[in-house]
Design an enzyme around this catalytic site. Sequence first.
Site, PDB file in Angstrom:
ATOM      1  N   HIS A  19       0.817  -1.217   0.000  1.00  0.00           N
ATOM      2  CA  HIS A  19       0.000   0.000   0.000  1.00  0.00           C
ATOM      3  C   HIS A  19       0.849   1.265   0.000  1.00  0.00           C
ATOM      4  O   HIS A  19       0.477   2.261  -0.618  1.00  0.00           O
ATOM      5  CB  HIS A  19      -0.986  -0.044   1.171  1.00  0.00           C
ATOM      6  CG  HIS A  19      -2.019  -1.121   1.003  1.00  0.00           C
ATOM      7  ND1 HIS A  19      -2.675  -1.721   2.048  1.00  0.00           N
ATOM      8  CD2 HIS A  19      -2.504  -1.730  -0.122  1.00  0.00           C
ATOM      9  CE1 HIS A  19      -3.521  -2.635   1.583  1.00  0.00           C
ATOM     10  NE2 HIS A  19      -3.421  -2.669   0.275  1.00  0.00           N
ATOM     11  N   HIS A  42      -7.801  -7.941  -8.099  1.00  0.00           N
ATOM     12  CA  HIS A  42      -8.125  -8.745  -6.907  1.00  0.00           C
ATOM     13  C   HIS A  42      -8.348  -7.763  -5.756  1.00  0.00           C
ATOM     14  O   HIS A  42      -7.412  -7.445  -5.016  1.00  0.00           O
ATOM     15  CB  HIS A  42      -6.986  -9.718  -6.588  1.00  0.00           C
ATOM     16  CG  HIS A  42      -6.739 -10.726  -7.661  1.00  0.00           C
ATOM     17  ND1 HIS A  42      -6.173 -10.401  -8.863  1.00  0.00           N
ATOM     18  CD2 HIS A  42      -7.016 -12.052  -7.710  1.00  0.00           C
ATOM     19  CE1 HIS A  42      -6.096 -11.495  -9.610  1.00  0.00           C
ATOM     20  NE2 HIS A  42      -6.605 -12.510  -8.937  1.00  0.00           N
ATOM     21  N   SER A 105      -6.674  -1.804  -0.957  1.00  0.00           N
ATOM     22  CA  SER A 105      -6.227  -1.123  -2.171  1.00  0.00           C
ATOM     23  C   SER A 105      -7.348  -0.339  -2.880  1.00  0.00           C
ATOM     24  O   SER A 105      -7.095   0.766  -3.372  1.00  0.00           O
ATOM     25  CB  SER A 105      -5.556  -2.108  -3.130  1.00  0.00           C
ATOM     26  OG  SER A 105      -6.380  -3.219  -3.380  1.00  0.00           O
ATOM     27  N   GLU A 123     -13.612  -8.777  -7.861  1.00  0.00           N
ATOM     28  CA  GLU A 123     -13.536  -9.610  -6.654  1.00  0.00           C
ATOM     29  C   GLU A 123     -14.448 -10.814  -6.866  1.00  0.00           C
ATOM     30  O   GLU A 123     -15.574 -10.671  -7.334  1.00  0.00           O
ATOM     31  CB  GLU A 123     -13.954  -8.806  -5.415  1.00  0.00           C
ATOM     32  CG  GLU A 123     -14.027  -9.596  -4.127  1.00  0.00           C
ATOM     33  CD  GLU A 123     -12.771 -10.390  -3.769  1.00  0.00           C
ATOM     34  OE1 GLU A 123     -11.666  -9.844  -3.800  1.00  0.00           O
ATOM     35  OE2 GLU A 123     -12.921 -11.605  -3.481  1.00  0.00           O
ATOM     36  N   ASP A 172      -3.086  -8.414  -7.314  1.00  0.00           N
ATOM     37  CA  ASP A 172      -2.740  -8.815  -5.944  1.00  0.00           C
ATOM     38  C   ASP A 172      -3.544 -10.061  -5.553  1.00  0.00           C
ATOM     39  O   ASP A 172      -4.383 -10.013  -4.657  1.00  0.00           O
ATOM     40  CB  ASP A 172      -3.078  -7.621  -5.021  1.00  0.00           C
ATOM     41  CG  ASP A 172      -2.831  -7.920  -3.563  1.00  0.00           C
ATOM     42  OD1 ASP A 172      -1.984  -8.777  -3.260  1.00  0.00           O
ATOM     43  OD2 ASP A 172      -3.500  -7.287  -2.717  1.00  0.00           O
TER      44      ASP A 172
HETATM   45  N1  SAM Z   1      -5.844  -6.016  -3.164  1.00  0.00           N
HETATM   46  C1  SAM Z   1      -6.469  -6.099  -1.860  1.00  0.00           C
HETATM   47  C2  SAM Z   1      -5.859  -5.048  -0.974  1.00  0.00           C
HETATM   48  O1  SAM Z   1      -4.670  -4.741  -1.125  1.00  0.00           O
HETATM   49  O2  SAM Z   1      -6.583  -4.495  -0.129  1.00  0.00           O
HETATM   50  C3  SAM Z   1      -6.347  -7.466  -1.243  1.00  0.00           C
HETATM   51  C4  SAM Z   1      -6.718  -8.578  -2.138  1.00  0.00           C
HETATM   52  S1  SAM Z   1      -6.537 -10.186  -1.474  1.00  0.00           S
HETATM   53  C5  SAM Z   1      -4.829 -10.404  -1.355  1.00  0.00           C
HETATM   54  C6  SAM Z   1      -6.947 -11.182  -2.878  1.00  0.00           C
HETATM   55  C7  SAM Z   1      -8.432 -11.176  -3.212  1.00  0.00           C
HETATM   56  O3  SAM Z   1      -8.605 -11.766  -4.506  1.00  0.00           O
HETATM   57  C8  SAM Z   1      -9.294 -12.006  -2.282  1.00  0.00           C
HETATM   58  O4  SAM Z   1     -10.306 -11.195  -1.741  1.00  0.00           O
HETATM   59  C9  SAM Z   1      -9.891 -13.120  -3.157  1.00  0.00           C
HETATM   60  O5  SAM Z   1     -11.223 -13.436  -2.822  1.00  0.00           O
HETATM   61  C10 SAM Z   1      -9.831 -12.487  -4.517  1.00  0.00           C
HETATM   62  N2  SAM Z   1      -9.730 -13.399  -5.676  1.00  0.00           N
HETATM   63  C11 SAM Z   1      -9.151 -14.617  -5.735  1.00  0.00           C
HETATM   64  N3  SAM Z   1      -9.122 -15.062  -7.013  1.00  0.00           N
HETATM   65  C12 SAM Z   1      -9.697 -14.091  -7.774  1.00  0.00           C
HETATM   66  C13 SAM Z   1      -9.926 -13.934  -9.169  1.00  0.00           C
HETATM   67  N4  SAM Z   1      -9.559 -14.885 -10.041  1.00  0.00           N
HETATM   68  N5  SAM Z   1     -10.499 -12.796  -9.597  1.00  0.00           N
HETATM   69  C14 SAM Z   1     -10.860 -11.818  -8.719  1.00  0.00           C
HETATM   70  N6  SAM Z   1     -10.675 -11.903  -7.384  1.00  0.00           N
HETATM   71  C15 SAM Z   1     -10.090 -13.025  -6.924  1.00  0.00           C
END
Ligand code: SAM
Length: 303
Positions: A19, A42, A105, A123, A172
């Site tokens: 971040h 993500h 994010s 998401e 991410d």
């Molecule tokens: N980027 C966020 C942040 O920094 O606040 C955190 C994201 S977290 C590490 C990863 C997220 O991706 C999870 O909420 C998960 O449910 C989601 N996810 C997993 N596979 C995915 C996909 N193929 N497409 C979209 N979201 C996905």
Amino acid sequence: MFSYRHAFHAGNHADVLKHATLISVLRYMTEKPVPLTVVDTHAGAGLYRLDGDAAATSGEVEEGLQKLRSHLAQLPSPPSPLIQDYLDLVGGFNRDGSGRIYPGSPFISQRLLRESDKLKLFELHPTDTRLLEQHVAQLKAGRQVAVLREDGFEGLKKFLPPPSRRALVMMDPSYEIKSDYAKVAATIQDALKRFATGSYMVWYPVIPRPEAHDLPRRLKTLATQAQKPWLHATLTIKSGKQSVVPSGLLDGAKPQRPGLPGSGVFLIQPPYTLKAQLQEALPQLVSLLGQDRSAAFTLESGG
Ligand code: SAM
């Protein structure tokens, strides 16, 4: 079905690196008047409670944001602008001084974007998508922010290139599935073909797993083949090895779960200002968050 929930990890040391870097990138990219599109492939739930059950169960924020806050005064010099900007921005979500809210994010990006900019949030987890939609609705940001309950790797394609030809793609994943590593590389490769002048930021865990080790190497190769500048930073706070600790007479000695030892960010076409900012911030982050002799950072660039 995914089991990963970012609520357990919000504000941990990996979020601090990711971040703080994201803020610096967006500050730079929003200096030019041309509208910007941010695609967060993500997104997670967008906002988190640091006084909730998830954060208390994992205790990860204690190794990240909370430690940063409480140890700041011990630094021999003032915190670097990158660290201070991160703390100020997170503090802006806690005007009551409680420090209970942590922006993911999507909310960090939205706070830094201008009215003419767009934010696309992917998401897949049903609970986190619902939470993200609720949180985004409170922003009353209208068409500026779109939440898509779709696969972010696949869905990214429809936004590239964006109409204004300026975009940051933030990738991410949770890396819950081993194939995520290969998907990141394949998606970046495809995205660079669709939109060669975009900026890309990938987060990944530094863990003893061949796929995790290979990912930055693959991204380096992709950036080099596309003749684009790149920047790669890692922050490790502790050893990844399991330690054996006595945990009671009945249990005997039990291996203690070490948690995530470190993480990295890989950027393609980063702002030219970012390397110097990380160069100043990373040694401070090691000294503030490091837990043992494995604590270290790396910073390299090319192109
Ligand atoms: N980027 C966020 C942040 O920094 O606040 C955190 C994201 S977290 C590490 C990863 C997220 O991706 C999870 O909420 C998960 O449910 C989601 N996810 C997993 N596979 C995915 C996909 N193929 N497409 C979209 N979201 C996905």
